[in-house]
Design an enzyme around this catalytic site. Structure first.
Site, PDB file in Angstrom:
ATOM      1  N   ASP A   1       0.808  -1.219   0.000  1.00 33.39           N
ATOM      2  CA  ASP A   1       0.000   0.000   0.000  1.00 33.39           C
ATOM      3  C   ASP A   1       0.842   1.270   0.000  1.00 33.39           C
ATOM      4  O   ASP A   1       2.055   1.229   0.256  1.00 33.39           O
ATOM      5  CB  ASP A   1      -0.959  -0.007   1.205  1.00 33.39           C
ATOM      6  CG  ASP A   1      -0.325  -0.559   2.475  1.00 33.39           C
ATOM      7  OD1 ASP A   1       0.920  -0.526   2.600  1.00 33.39           O
ATOM      8  OD2 ASP A   1      -1.062  -1.033   3.352  1.00 33.39           O
TER       9      ASP A   1
ATOM     10  N   HIS B   1      -7.290  -4.975  10.122  1.00 28.32           N
ATOM     11  CA  HIS B   1      -7.007  -4.765   8.693  1.00 28.32           C
ATOM     12  C   HIS B   1      -5.734  -5.493   8.260  1.00 28.32           C
ATOM     13  O   HIS B   1      -4.834  -5.728   9.058  1.00 28.32           O
ATOM     14  CB  HIS B   1      -6.980  -3.271   8.323  1.00 28.32           C
ATOM     15  CG  HIS B   1      -5.797  -2.480   8.788  1.00 28.32           C
ATOM     16  ND1 HIS B   1      -5.867  -1.129   9.071  1.00 28.32           N
ATOM     17  CD2 HIS B   1      -4.488  -2.811   8.993  1.00 28.32           C
ATOM     18  CE1 HIS B   1      -4.680  -0.691   9.422  1.00 28.32           C
ATOM     19  NE2 HIS B   1      -3.826  -1.684   9.386  1.00 28.32           N
TER      20      HIS B   1
ATOM     21  N   ASN C   1      -7.511  -3.017  14.277  1.00 25.44           N
ATOM     22  CA  ASN C   1      -8.907  -3.236  13.881  1.00 25.44           C
ATOM     23  C   ASN C   1      -9.056  -4.444  12.949  1.00 25.44           C
ATOM     24  O   ASN C   1     -10.107  -4.647  12.364  1.00 25.44           O
ATOM     25  CB  ASN C   1      -9.480  -1.976  13.231  1.00 25.44           C
ATOM     26  CG  ASN C   1      -8.766  -1.610  11.926  1.00 25.44           C
ATOM     27  OD1 ASN C   1      -7.922  -2.360  11.448  1.00 25.44           O
ATOM     28  ND2 ASN C   1      -9.099  -0.468  11.358  1.00 25.44           N
TER      29      ASN C   1
ATOM     30  N   GLU D   1      -9.655  -2.111   5.311  1.00 31.37           N
ATOM     31  CA  GLU D   1     -10.256  -1.794   6.607  1.00 31.37           C
ATOM     32  C   GLU D   1     -11.489  -2.669   6.855  1.00 31.37           C
ATOM     33  O   GLU D   1     -12.023  -3.273   5.910  1.00 31.37           O
ATOM     34  CB  GLU D   1     -10.657  -0.312   6.618  1.00 31.37           C
ATOM     35  CG  GLU D   1      -9.475   0.657   6.443  1.00 31.37           C
ATOM     36  CD  GLU D   1      -8.637   0.831   7.716  1.00 31.37           C
ATOM     37  OE1 GLU D   1      -8.414  -0.158   8.445  1.00 31.37           O
ATOM     38  OE2 GLU D   1      -8.201   1.965   7.962  1.00 31.37           O
TER      39      GLU D   1
HETATM   40  C1  F6R Z   1       1.304  -1.453   6.042  1.00 28.73           C
HETATM   41  C2  F6R Z   1       0.199  -2.385   6.241  1.00 28.73           C
HETATM   42  C3  F6R Z   1      -0.604  -2.387   7.499  1.00 28.73           C
HETATM   43  C4  F6R Z   1       0.243  -2.643   8.730  1.00 28.73           C
HETATM   44  C5  F6R Z   1      -0.625  -2.614   9.991  1.00 28.73           C
HETATM   45  C6  F6R Z   1       0.195  -2.811  11.245  1.00 28.73           C
HETATM   46  O1  F6R Z   1       1.931  -1.682   4.795  1.00 28.73           O
HETATM   47  O2  F6R Z   1      -0.038  -3.149   5.377  1.00 28.73           O
HETATM   48  O3  F6R Z   1      -1.617  -3.357   7.390  1.00 28.73           O
HETATM   49  O4  F6R Z   1       0.873  -3.890   8.615  1.00 28.73           O
HETATM   50  O5  F6R Z   1      -1.287  -1.392  10.066  1.00 28.73           O
HETATM   51  O6  F6R Z   1       1.010  -1.703  11.431  1.00 28.73           O
HETATM   52  P1  F6R Z   1       2.025  -1.629  12.659  1.00 28.73           P
HETATM   53  O7  F6R Z   1       3.046  -2.667  12.434  1.00 28.73           O
HETATM   54  O8  F6R Z   1       2.596  -0.238  12.573  1.00 28.73           O
HETATM   55  O9  F6R Z   1       1.212  -1.867  13.884  1.00 28.73           O
END
Ligand code: F6R
Length: 260
Positions: free
Chosen positions: A67, A138, A136, A143
């Site tokens: 992303d 995702h 959450n 989301e």
């Molecule tokens: C980012 C992504 C997100 C993160 C998730 C966890 O490329 O794909 O799904 O893996 O938000 O983020 P952290 O590791 O910062 O808690």
């Protein structure tokens, strides 16, 4: 799903690094799906260290990140382009022309999303998709309530995701509202998935992903449909699981089972 529970975050990161290194050893030109976020930083450090000290080579690999924020140029310090260069690519021997992230600054983000999905297919699909999980539930920026059949597209970020990512920006207001993300179906097309989660803040989402119903309200639960998904956890992220005894019987200390 393989559920590997390691004693602490450092051990979980090392286990995830082993899985990536094994994939590259078996297929040096593997197509890797990469993720960003705080969880991945120590993993990229370990992989870079193994490159320096143990000759782990990314020279023939191709990568596609999950992303990118819409509206940020690749050189914006909070862009995922910048994150990947800074945290990983500049420390290894990957060919920069074979690293890909969605174009968050594209004039037409919809067309850029379709082109990204097509580029993944042209590369032959993803061999190993690395994933983190949001509090959450995702994966990527899919989301809660994201279609489980979704492809790369624009997603509006939830307030909770923006709050979690606010620490990287000057203020909540400046935290982007939109991102281009590969879809849940794009992720499920990967030949293998590897999700790494560490820390107690992830425990609830991890339990819903592994033991909850398959439901769009927890997009990570879609991994229940994947035939080769490995979930690597530390004790804290595993704390809300009900079937821990079973996972530890199959993979004691998060190590290989007799039939792996
Ligand atoms: C980012 C992504 C997100 C993160 C998730 C966890 O490329 O794909 O799904 O893996 O938000 O983020 P952290 O590791 O910062 O808690």
């Amino acid at each position: 799903m393989k559920v590997l529970i390691l004693p602490d975050a450092q051990a979980a990161v090392a286990r995830a690094a082993d899985i990536i290194a094994t994939t590259i050893a078996k297929k040096p030109d593997a197509v890797l799906g990469l993720a960003t976020g705080g969880t991945m930083l120590p993993l990229y450090e370990v992989l870079a260290q193994r490159h320096r000290e143990e000759g782990l080579s990314f020279a023939q690999t191709t990568s596609f990140n999950l992303d990118e924020y819409i509206g940020l140029t690749p050189d914006h310090p909070c862009s995922y382009h910048h994150y990947m260069r800074d945290a990983f690519f500049r420390h290894i021997d990957v060919d920069p022309s074979r690293t890909h992230l969605p174009k968050g600054d594209a004039a037409d983000p919809r067309a850029a999303s379709d082109a990204y999905e097509a580029l993944i297919a042209e590369a032959g699909g993803i061999d190993l998709q690395l994933l983190g999980i949001g509090q959450n539930g995702h994966i990527g920026f899919n989301e809660p309530t994201a279609s489980l059949g979704s492809r790369t597209r624009i997603k509006t970020l939830t307030e909770s995701t923006r709050r979690a990512n606010q620490k990287y920006f000057a203020s909540f207001e400046e935290t982007p509202r939109y991102a281009i993300t590969t879809g849940v179906a794009t992720i499920l097309d990967s030949r293998k998935c590897l999700l790494l989660a560490t820390g107690s803040a992830k425990a609830h989402a991890v339990a819903k992903m592994i033991e909850g119903p398959l439901a769009a309200i927890c997009p990570a639960s879609a991994l229940q449909l994947h035939a080769r998904a490995t979930i690597v956890l530390d004790q804290e992220a595993a704390a809300a699981l009900a079937f821990t005894d079973y996972y530890e019987t199959v993979h004691p200390q998060g190590q290989a089972s007799a039939f792996d």
